[in-house]
Design an enzyme around this catalytic site. Sequence first.
Site, PDB file in Angstrom:
ATOM      1  N   CYS A 334       0.796  -1.232   0.000  1.00 45.41           N
ATOM      2  CA  CYS A 334       0.000   0.000   0.000  1.00 45.41           C
ATOM      3  C   CYS A 334       0.834   1.291   0.000  1.00 45.41           C
ATOM      4  O   CYS A 334       0.599   2.173  -0.839  1.00 45.41           O
ATOM      5  CB  CYS A 334      -0.967   0.023   1.176  1.00 45.41           C
ATOM      6  SG  CYS A 334      -1.609  -1.565   1.664  1.00 45.41           S
ATOM      7  N   ARG A 363       7.252 -11.099   5.205  1.00 38.09           N
ATOM      8  CA  ARG A 363       6.756 -11.000   6.579  1.00 38.09           C
ATOM      9  C   ARG A 363       7.441 -12.055   7.428  1.00 38.09           C
ATOM     10  O   ARG A 363       7.580 -13.208   7.007  1.00 38.09           O
ATOM     11  CB  ARG A 363       5.233 -11.180   6.637  1.00 38.09           C
ATOM     12  CG  ARG A 363       4.484 -10.109   5.880  1.00 38.09           C
ATOM     13  CD  ARG A 363       2.984 -10.292   5.951  1.00 38.09           C
ATOM     14  NE  ARG A 363       2.310  -9.324   5.108  1.00 38.09           N
ATOM     15  CZ  ARG A 363       0.994  -9.282   4.896  1.00 38.09           C
ATOM     16  NH1 ARG A 363       0.217 -10.179   5.496  1.00 38.09           N
ATOM     17  NH2 ARG A 363       0.452  -8.364   4.112  1.00 38.09           N
ATOM     18  N   GLN A 381       1.571 -10.585  -3.497  1.00 38.89           N
ATOM     19  CA  GLN A 381       0.169 -10.199  -3.345  1.00 38.89           C
ATOM     20  C   GLN A 381      -0.330  -9.586  -4.648  1.00 38.89           C
ATOM     21  O   GLN A 381       0.357  -8.752  -5.256  1.00 38.89           O
ATOM     22  CB  GLN A 381       0.016  -9.185  -2.222  1.00 38.89           C
ATOM     23  CG  GLN A 381       0.076  -9.784  -0.828  1.00 38.89           C
ATOM     24  CD  GLN A 381      -0.317  -8.770   0.226  1.00 38.89           C
ATOM     25  OE1 GLN A 381       0.182  -7.655   0.241  1.00 38.89           O
ATOM     26  NE2 GLN A 381      -1.211  -9.159   1.120  1.00 38.89           N
ATOM     27  N   ASP A 383      -2.212  -7.141  -5.425  1.00 37.34           N
ATOM     28  CA  ASP A 383      -2.817  -5.940  -4.863  1.00 37.34           C
ATOM     29  C   ASP A 383      -3.360  -5.013  -5.940  1.00 37.34           C
ATOM     30  O   ASP A 383      -2.903  -5.028  -7.089  1.00 37.34           O
ATOM     31  CB  ASP A 383      -1.777  -5.159  -4.053  1.00 37.34           C
ATOM     32  CG  ASP A 383      -1.803  -5.522  -2.584  1.00 37.34           C
ATOM     33  OD1 ASP A 383      -2.888  -5.863  -2.089  1.00 37.34           O
ATOM     34  OD2 ASP A 383      -0.749  -5.477  -1.941  1.00 37.34           O
ATOM     35  N   HIS A 385      -5.023  -0.728  -5.763  1.00 33.19           N
ATOM     36  CA  HIS A 385      -5.528   0.387  -4.960  1.00 33.19           C
ATOM     37  C   HIS A 385      -6.297   1.317  -5.886  1.00 33.19           C
ATOM     38  O   HIS A 385      -5.828   1.668  -6.964  1.00 33.19           O
ATOM     39  CB  HIS A 385      -4.372   1.114  -4.281  1.00 33.19           C
ATOM     40  CG  HIS A 385      -3.617   0.226  -3.336  1.00 33.19           C
ATOM     41  ND1 HIS A 385      -2.436  -0.397  -3.695  1.00 33.19           N
ATOM     42  CD2 HIS A 385      -3.909  -0.193  -2.079  1.00 33.19           C
ATOM     43  CE1 HIS A 385      -2.029  -1.143  -2.683  1.00 33.19           C
ATOM     44  NE2 HIS A 385      -2.897  -1.038  -1.697  1.00 33.19           N
ATOM     45  N   LYS A 464     -13.582  -4.290   6.088  1.00 26.71           N
ATOM     46  CA  LYS A 464     -13.227  -5.060   4.898  1.00 26.71           C
ATOM     47  C   LYS A 464     -14.280  -6.113   4.585  1.00 26.71           C
ATOM     48  O   LYS A 464     -15.043  -6.543   5.449  1.00 26.71           O
ATOM     49  CB  LYS A 464     -11.865  -5.718   5.074  1.00 26.71           C
ATOM     50  CG  LYS A 464     -11.791  -6.687   6.252  1.00 26.71           C
ATOM     51  CD  LYS A 464     -10.421  -7.357   6.338  1.00 26.71           C
ATOM     52  CE  LYS A 464     -10.373  -8.339   7.508  1.00 26.71           C
ATOM     53  NZ  LYS A 464      -9.169  -9.162   7.504  1.00 26.71           N
ATOM     54  N   HIS A 510      -8.458  -0.693  -0.976  1.00 24.75           N
ATOM     55  CA  HIS A 510      -7.425  -1.721  -1.118  1.00 24.75           C
ATOM     56  C   HIS A 510      -8.137  -3.015  -1.506  1.00 24.75           C
ATOM     57  O   HIS A 510      -9.201  -3.317  -0.959  1.00 24.75           O
ATOM     58  CB  HIS A 510      -6.706  -1.987   0.201  1.00 24.75           C
ATOM     59  CG  HIS A 510      -6.163  -0.781   0.897  1.00 24.75           C
ATOM     60  ND1 HIS A 510      -4.816  -0.572   1.094  1.00 24.75           N
ATOM     61  CD2 HIS A 510      -6.775   0.275   1.479  1.00 24.75           C
ATOM     62  CE1 HIS A 510      -4.631   0.557   1.764  1.00 24.75           C
ATOM     63  NE2 HIS A 510      -5.807   1.088   2.009  1.00 24.75           N
TER      64      HIS A 510
END
Length: 641
Positions: A334, A363, A381, A383, A385, A464, A510
């Site tokens: 992000c 992570r 990921q 992802d 946005h 979410k 997101h």
Amino acid sequence: MEKVEVTLPDGSVKEYDAGTTVEDVAYSIGSGLGRDAVAGVVDGKKVDANYPIEEDVELSIITIDSDEALEILRHTASHIMAQAVKRLYDNVQVAIGPAIDDGFYYDFNLDKTINDESLAEIEAEMQKIIEEDIEIERKVLPRAEAVALMEERNEKYKLELIDELEDQMISLYFQGDYVDLCRGPHLPSTGYVKAFKLMNVAGAYWRGDENNEMLQRIYGTAFASEKDLEKYINRMEEAKKRDHRKLGKELDLFSIQDEGKGFPFFHPKGMALRNELVDFWKEEHRKAGYEEIKTPIILDESLWHQSGHWDHYKDNMYFTEIDGDTHAVKPMNCPGGILVYKDSMHSYRELPIRMAELGLVHRHEMSGALHGLMRVRSFTQDDAHIYCLPDQIEDELSGVIKLVDRLYSAFGFNYKVELSTKPENAMGSDEQWDRAIKALKNSIERNDLDYEINEGDGAFYGPKIDFHLEDSIGRTWQCGTIQLDFQMPERFDLSYIGQDGEEHRPAMIHRAIYGSIERFIGILIEHFAGAFPTWIAPVQVEIIPVSDDQIDYALQVKEALSKEKIRVEVDSRSEQVGYKIRDAQVKQIPYMLIVGGREEENGTVSVRDRREGDLGTSKLSEFNAKILEEIEAKAISQENI
């Protein structure tokens, strides 16, 4: 005698003497309900069947055969298991023993090493405890008394847990010679547990901290009936056959090496599968109006303070030093995507802006939590946005939901939807959260989706929507997520120029659909048991020459198919044709083309399907057209699952 009013789920109100228990209420409604009642829900809180009602309440009865009772049943089974372990072995200290999805576990510190033989011994002792039908009683003791009791029983882990509680009155459950620190609720007695099984034992660090001592964790499961237990055990046996770690090795898709624990290595066949998923993802996002970006893996520490991830996530991050400054390996994409948006000024005419990124993140996961591709330390990921005007939010959310449906449908997945609301550590005002939750609800309902609410489980920056895929043997996997965020635009001072010529704050969405490519591949392996649909199969066609004389023809067939971008291999080993066919079937290759002298002479191929067997002889052009049509349609047949 003082009276209380009890409002039941059907809206009816009954009057009872104060102190009447949940079980008493159940019996007053009907003897059958009374016999089956194991707990209740009083004003939204689960309580024991012997809970006394001292004031006006709303009450629903939990019966032993209901879904609501399953967690209570399993929690009680975990206490029965702990009691059995303490009866059987010396110097046992019990740690934590919750109910979990599909079962329960308890962590123990004891001298004996638990093995399969021990599990059978513990099961037998548990059965004795169940047959004894021991009453389970909750007592609330002053802190000092609870501490003295646990000191007397040498329960150091329970003492540590009590020390962390702010309560001055401590909830304990007494079960014959066994006492446990617990908030409950539990079944009325051990005799209510009818169907259980201990599954396996594993190591687990106390409190999940690898700096603490290693405990022995015994996993088990329990159901209301033997039939349900048998069904679950059969499903677990099927799951073992489908284990993505086992199939990943057999199909030569990926490996986890000691030199990179938690960091997966993808082999050529695994990359073929992965690339198909990526290409499909990119094409669908292009059609949906997304632009693709790529942001750095390592970014300055200050960025993570600004985003809030430092306060909420730093223990899961990796760090390095560059030019004397601390940098972080990104745990999520992000903040980097936000910097791309901020790099130029935007007009309201440009919005919505949809930026997608296949971003590699890292992570720090505890070694005990690592599990094949399902839980790793580095993953990609998918992802995206979306930056949009306030009046575009619901349309954009709805668009994401439709995109999610298109991608999941391509793999034959059904899914469930869950809306997660404000957590305790949330950033932002109640007003912002209420507005965000309402927008998510409206978008779900606009798409006619059923959903459940998961209170308090949102991200720290916004509520979410989570998508839980259901695989071919009934397990669910949380993959996709959509998060509506009013916090990051504030923290990063994001803006656009409105119609009035002034700066305004955009809303930010997101979202991820696969969740992570690695984990999604693991799910696909288990969902299809390695028998992937032709369009994503790592090898789509295996050409098997009958003898060495047909190898040149087999290579010609391969060249013709490869020109059409069909993934094809030739098995030129000096083995019998039957052996090669069986090997191709074990490798789950969708089609085998057998080529002998007759096929070479006629310019044909003999086609075999991995499940249906011999499909007859075909001209190569006809087979080529058929498989291309199947790939283009992303066809999934019942045999895939």
